[in-house]
Design a protein around this motif. Structure first.
Motif, mmCIF file in Angstrom:
data_model
loop_
_atom_site.group_PDB
_atom_site.id
_atom_site.type_symbol
_atom_site.label_atom_id
_atom_site.label_comp_id
_atom_site.label_asym_id
_atom_site.label_seq_id
_atom_site.Cartn_x
_atom_site.Cartn_y
_atom_site.Cartn_z
ATOM 1 N N MET A 1 0.498 9.190 15.008
ATOM 2 C CA MET A 1 0.421 8.050 13.910
ATOM 3 C C MET A 1 1.515 8.498 13.013
ATOM 4 N N ALA A 2 2.085 7.153 12.551
ATOM 5 C CA ALA A 2 3.161 7.234 11.626
ATOM 6 C C ALA A 2 2.612 7.588 10.147
ATOM 7 N N GLU A 3 3.339 8.350 9.586
ATOM 8 C CA GLU A 3 2.842 8.754 8.011
ATOM 9 C C GLU A 3 3.485 7.815 7.219
ATOM 10 N N THR A 4 2.431 7.589 6.250
ATOM 11 C CA THR A 4 3.006 6.613 5.053
ATOM 12 C C THR A 4 2.489 6.945 3.901
ATOM 13 N N VAL A 5 3.495 6.903 2.973
ATOM 14 C CA VAL A 5 3.118 7.412 1.491
ATOM 15 C C VAL A 5 3.254 6.499 0.501
ATOM 16 N N VAL A 6 2.400 6.012 -0.387
ATOM 17 C CA VAL A 6 2.384 5.282 -1.303
ATOM 18 C C VAL A 6 2.750 6.066 -2.806
ATOM 19 N N VAL A 7 3.919 5.991 -3.367
ATOM 20 C CA VAL A 7 4.402 6.545 -4.411
ATOM 21 C C VAL A 7 4.436 5.399 -5.653
ATOM 22 N N TYR A 8 3.674 5.713 -6.526
ATOM 23 C CA TYR A 8 3.508 4.646 -7.668
ATOM 24 C C TYR A 8 3.323 5.326 -8.928
ATOM 25 N N HIS A 9 3.809 4.486 -10.145
ATOM 26 C CA HIS A 9 3.226 4.601 -11.414
ATOM 27 C C HIS A 9 2.387 3.540 -12.001
ATOM 28 N N SER A 10 1.123 4.011 -12.601
ATOM 29 C CA SER A 10 0.333 2.985 -13.267
ATOM 30 C C SER A 10 0.118 3.235 -14.583
ATOM 31 N N GLY A 11 0.241 2.400 -15.568
ATOM 32 C CA GLY A 11 0.133 2.562 -16.851
ATOM 33 C C GLY A 11 -1.189 2.614 -17.419
ATOM 34 N N TYR A 12 -2.005 1.353 -16.653
ATOM 35 C CA TYR A 12 -3.485 1.245 -17.406
ATOM 36 C C TYR A 12 -4.436 1.125 -16.151
ATOM 37 N N GLY A 13 -4.076 1.572 -15.072
ATOM 38 C CA GLY A 13 -4.861 1.645 -14.176
ATOM 39 C C GLY A 13 -4.862 0.310 -13.006
ATOM 40 N N HIS A 14 -4.367 -0.857 -13.488
ATOM 41 C CA HIS A 14 -4.369 -1.897 -12.734
ATOM 42 C C HIS A 14 -3.406 -1.579 -11.300
ATOM 43 N N THR A 15 -2.326 -1.051 -11.513
ATOM 44 C CA THR A 15 -1.451 -0.871 -10.336
ATOM 45 C C THR A 15 -2.067 0.304 -9.436
ATOM 46 N N GLN A 16 -2.731 1.324 -9.995
ATOM 47 C CA GLN A 16 -3.468 2.321 -9.262
ATOM 48 C C GLN A 16 -4.274 1.816 -8.369
ATOM 49 N N ALA A 21 -5.566 -0.147 -2.608
ATOM 50 C CA ALA A 21 -5.804 -1.149 -1.682
ATOM 51 C C ALA A 21 -4.697 -1.032 -0.643
ATOM 52 N N VAL A 22 -3.720 -0.826 -0.980
ATOM 53 C CA VAL A 22 -2.365 -0.754 -0.053
ATOM 54 C C VAL A 22 -2.681 0.644 0.725
ATOM 55 N N ALA A 23 -2.735 1.614 0.202
ATOM 56 C CA ALA A 23 -3.139 2.854 0.923
ATOM 57 C C ALA A 23 -4.291 2.700 1.815
ATOM 58 N N GLU A 24 -5.541 2.179 1.336
ATOM 59 C CA GLU A 24 -6.634 1.859 2.351
ATOM 60 C C GLU A 24 -5.843 1.088 3.553
ATOM 61 N N GLY A 25 -5.363 0.047 3.411
ATOM 62 C CA GLY A 25 -4.882 -0.804 4.312
ATOM 63 C C GLY A 25 -3.939 -0.145 5.363
ATOM 64 N N ALA A 26 -3.199 0.826 4.868
ATOM 65 C CA ALA A 26 -2.254 1.749 5.688
ATOM 66 C C ALA A 26 -2.407 2.706 6.069
ATOM 67 N N ASP A 51 7.071 8.557 7.424
ATOM 68 C CA ASP A 51 7.976 7.648 8.156
ATOM 69 C C ASP A 51 8.028 6.449 7.280
ATOM 70 N N ALA A 52 7.014 5.863 6.484
ATOM 71 C CA ALA A 52 7.250 5.034 5.463
ATOM 72 C C ALA A 52 7.029 5.358 4.065
ATOM 73 N N ILE A 53 7.722 4.750 3.121
ATOM 74 C CA ILE A 53 7.357 4.923 1.737
ATOM 75 C C ILE A 53 7.262 3.639 1.193
ATOM 76 N N VAL A 54 6.052 3.405 0.409
ATOM 77 C CA VAL A 54 5.842 2.226 -0.173
ATOM 78 C C VAL A 54 6.031 2.487 -1.882
ATOM 79 N N PHE A 55 6.610 1.698 -2.556
ATOM 80 C CA PHE A 55 6.798 2.024 -4.032
ATOM 81 C C PHE A 55 6.068 0.893 -4.717
ATOM 82 N N GLY A 56 5.409 1.354 -5.848
ATOM 83 C CA GLY A 56 4.569 0.618 -6.511
ATOM 84 C C GLY A 56 4.724 0.884 -8.028
ATOM 85 N N SER A 57 4.891 -0.085 -8.886
ATOM 86 C CA SER A 57 5.157 0.085 -10.377
ATOM 87 C C SER A 57 4.380 -1.175 -11.019
#
Length: 188
Positions: A1-16, A21-26, A51-57
């Protein structure tokens, strides 16, 4: 299984919430950038092993948050050694306006991924742009570079629309599928 990491910043919880949701799907690990722009202990090692890095902000003033930019600047250390070369990358964002210049944030992510020698994964979803489309449809915002959501500035994270969160979940599934194919191909 490929390893995916979702690295993100969230200011008020919306991006979190979108990150979740992205992490659940992946089937991915979540790696939150804190309010000071730092990763938790072991965060850089998690990214190195991925193996994969997903950026979020969130998109603030036409770009990612300063906390995400601090993380991006700090990624010059793995960049120097080409530690993330040939990893898959993807990204997502949320803003208060329908457009909100989210594409600027996505292009920032894309440029960062390309500087690291990565390969970009878009969302692969058709937009919901027919007359019958409803605001809660998947990819109603109509982005292709990644996942995008919109939350009114006076709405809590709990009030995010299920369609936007489903867009994030399906996007995460696409990233996981691509990462699985990519990691199989690289090991062959």
């Amino acid at each position: 299984m490929a390893e995916t990491v979702v690295v993100y910043h969230s200011g008020y919880g919306h991006t979190q919430r979108l990150a979740q949701a992205v992490a659940e799907g992946a089937g991915a690990q979540l790696l939150a950038i804190d309010a000071e722009g730092n990763l938790p202990a072991g965060g850089w090692e998690e990214l190195a092993a991925a193996d994969a890095i997903v950026f979020g902000s969130p998109t603030y003033m036409g770009g990612p948050s300063w906390q995400f930019k601090k993380f991006a600047d700090a990624s010059s250390k793995p960049w120097f050694g080409q530690a993330w070369k040939d990893k898959l990358f993807a990204g997502f964002t949320n803003s208060g306006s329908i457009n909100g210049d989210k594409s600027s944030t996505m292009f920032y992510f894309f440029t960062l991924a390309m500087q690291h020698g990565g390969v970009w994964v878009g969302n692969g979803m058709m937009p919901s742009n027919a007359k019958a489309a409803q605001r809660n449809d998947v990819n109603w915002i109509g982005t292709f570079a990644g996942a995008a959501s919109q939350t009114p500035i006076d709405a809590s994270a709990a009030e995010m629309l299920p369609g936007d969160l489903e867009t994030g979940r399906q996007f995460g599934q696409r990233v996981a599928t691509a990462a699985q194919r990519w990691s199989r191909g690289r090991s062959a």
